[in-house]
Design an enzyme around this catalytic site. Structure first.
Site, mmCIF file in Angstrom:
data_model
loop_
_atom_site.group_PDB
_atom_site.id
_atom_site.type_symbol
_atom_site.label_atom_id
_atom_site.label_comp_id
_atom_site.label_asym_id
_atom_site.label_seq_id
_atom_site.Cartn_x
_atom_site.Cartn_y
_atom_site.Cartn_z
ATOM 1 N N LYS A 1 9.931 -1.672 -11.025
ATOM 2 C CA LYS A 1 10.152 -3.100 -11.319
ATOM 3 C C LYS A 1 11.234 -3.756 -10.465
ATOM 4 O O LYS A 1 12.019 -4.562 -10.972
ATOM 5 C CB LYS A 1 10.512 -3.274 -12.802
ATOM 6 C CG LYS A 1 9.449 -2.801 -13.746
ATOM 7 C CD LYS A 1 9.885 -2.892 -15.187
ATOM 8 C CE LYS A 1 10.805 -1.764 -15.562
ATOM 9 N NZ LYS A 1 10.934 -1.565 -17.018
ATOM 10 N N ASP B 1 11.722 1.473 -23.614
ATOM 11 C CA ASP B 1 11.403 0.273 -24.410
ATOM 12 C C ASP B 1 10.124 0.430 -25.234
ATOM 13 O O ASP B 1 9.987 -0.164 -26.303
ATOM 14 C CB ASP B 1 11.340 -0.998 -23.532
ATOM 15 C CG ASP B 1 10.449 -0.850 -22.312
ATOM 16 O OD1 ASP B 1 9.907 0.252 -22.085
ATOM 17 O OD2 ASP B 1 10.307 -1.835 -21.563
#
Ligand code: BGC
Length: 453
Positions: free
Chosen positions: A155, A191
């Site tokens: 990312k 997450d």
């Protein structure tokens, strides 16, 4: 949208039912390969052990700190678990700029410790020895709850000196360098795990946690006998373990080539992690806008859209020269727009191209482009979730979902459900639930569940 030429141009983004079943088959094999010791080395989907073996009961109580790194924002949170499935959360967002994202790891962790100190001071939480859950949303080999070796950055992060290092240690060292914080790092989690824990806190039938945000990934509850990587001592008292699939890496050994397009290849080549996270690059918010940008530039060049605009070349140049100018949120706004006004679409076109008058037809075409790209993404997420639901094979499975794409896109949930109905075993019923702050509440719950053991 009636234009056949544009439809033909976008055909390669439409996944047919037979392709869908083929992706499903390959994906399912890859999960199995990731779990088995004999095959996991070659497997794209590594299925990492999280060492979390208990779901919350809802009775958890206490005060926790949480850090959330790996999405659009970095956040520090104070979570009070109240029992009765309830939690109160205070949080603060901090900026992690590009320089920190691609600088040295020490700078990044010092920044994290500084933000934590600022937060603790602001909320008068120091001297309380609060346990902390660190939601660190990158692939890690966990060697226990508080030890996690970073496998790779994703990312847009790429910090030197941190790959293969224990991020728990990096955090503790940064905290120690400041010398003024008394914090007990209790757990490092992904997450997706936070999402699953947070949803299971409210709904005990939750078995899967999914993120469709800046990145894309899922975790799920697996039976310990299938987790070959798990040491036998973890199989004595417990029957299950949460597995972090890291499915974003699917496709790295070529298994998605039959559905990837040249646009996907261009995006990969321009990324910081070439050849990695190929499924993620077809789905997540970091790349969806880029896909639309590239497709739109070609569609204009081929006179398929905005063909009556006087300065077409200017539109093409804007798109080609301004990497990331087409934000993922534009896709949601455009797909949410109303025929025939297309108010939001027109605002975006004005912002992007200073375009004053777009025809209804062009707005419809732009929406169709966005729809093809987001539908493909939703189909691929649905493949992954369906495969996990069928693997879990309980009569009813609830899936916790979070992430900016899922949250903001008006039809992503519906696209996913439509495809899941084709793939999930008809004997199983399923539901998707939106997670409420998985990275905060989830991190506190992991810390809470960990301190029970
Ligand atoms: C990371 C995962 C994370 C996902 C969603 C991916 O790039 O590898 O660990 O769960 O993004 O944030």
């Amino acid at each position: 949208m009636q234009d056949q030429r544009l439809k033909d141009f976008l055909k390669e983004f439409i996944i047919s039912d037979s392709q869908l079943h083929e992706v499903y088959k390959r994906f399912t094999t890859e999960i199995q390969n990731g779990l088995s010791l004999a095959t996991r080395k070659q497997a794209d989907i590594k299925c990492y052990m999280t060492y979390i073996q208990d779901l919350p009961t809802g009775d958890e109580k206490g005060n926790y700190l949480a850090l959330d790194l790996g999405g659009t924002n970095f956040r520090v949170l104070h979570v009070s678990l109240k029992g009765h499935h309830e939690a109160e959360i205070e949080s603060k967002v901090f900026v992690v700029d590009k320089e920190l994202m691609t600088g040295h790891g020490t700078q990044l962790f010092d920044h994290i410790a500084n933000c934590l100190a600022e937060f603790v001071k602001e909320y008068s939480l120091n001297n309380q020895h609060l346990p902390l859950g660190f939601t660190f949303s990158f692939p890690c080999v966990q060697l226990g709850l508080t030890k996690a070796l970073l496998v790779r950055w994703t990312k847009g992060f790429n910090c030197a000196g941190s790959v293969q290092e224990d991020v728990g240690r990096l955090l503790k060292e940064a905290i120690a360098r400041r010398g003024d914080l008394e914090i007990n790092v209790m757990a490092i989690l992904n997450d997706t795990t936070g999402t699953l824990m947070s949803c299971a806190h409210r709904n005990p039938e939750c078995r899967i946690g999914v993120i469709v945000g800046t990145g894309c990934n899922a975790c799920y509850v697996e039976r310990v006998e299938n987790a070959e990587l798990l040491e036998s001592e973890y199989k004595v008292d417990k029957t299950h373990i949460i597995v972090n699939t890291e499915w974003g890496a699917f496709g790295e050994s070529g298994k998605l080539e039959f559905v990837r397009t040249d646009y996907d290849r261009t995006i990969d080549k321009a990324s910081l992690n070439v050849g990695s996270q190929l499924l993620e690059k077809m789905i997540s918010g970091m790349y969806l806008g880029e896909l639309v940008r590239l497709v739109l530039a070609d569609a204009i060049t081929q006179n398929l859209i905005f063909s009556r605009t006087s300065d077409k070349q200017c539109l093409i140049n804007t798109l080609r020269e301004n990497v990331c100018c087409f934000e993922a949120r534009f896709i949601s706004e455009i797909e949410n727009d109303n025929f025939p006004d297309f108010q939001q679409t027109r605002t975006i076109l004005k912002e992007l191209f200073a375009m004053e008058k777009a025809s209804v037809e062009d707005c419809q075409k732009l929406r169709y482009i966005c729809e093809c790209i987001s539908r493909r993404a939703a189909n691929l997420v649905a493949v992954g979730i369906s495969s996990l639901i069928n693997r879990i094979a309980e009569p009813h499975v609830v899936v916790g979902v979070d992430g900016s794409v899922y949250r903001l896109h008006p039809h992503f949930d519906a696209y996913m459900r439509e495809t899941m109905r084709k793939l999930v075993n008809p004997k199983i019923t399923f539901d998707l639930m939106l997670s409420e702050d998985g990275s905060g509440r989830g991190a506190a719950l992991v810390a809470a569940v960990a301190s029970k053991n």
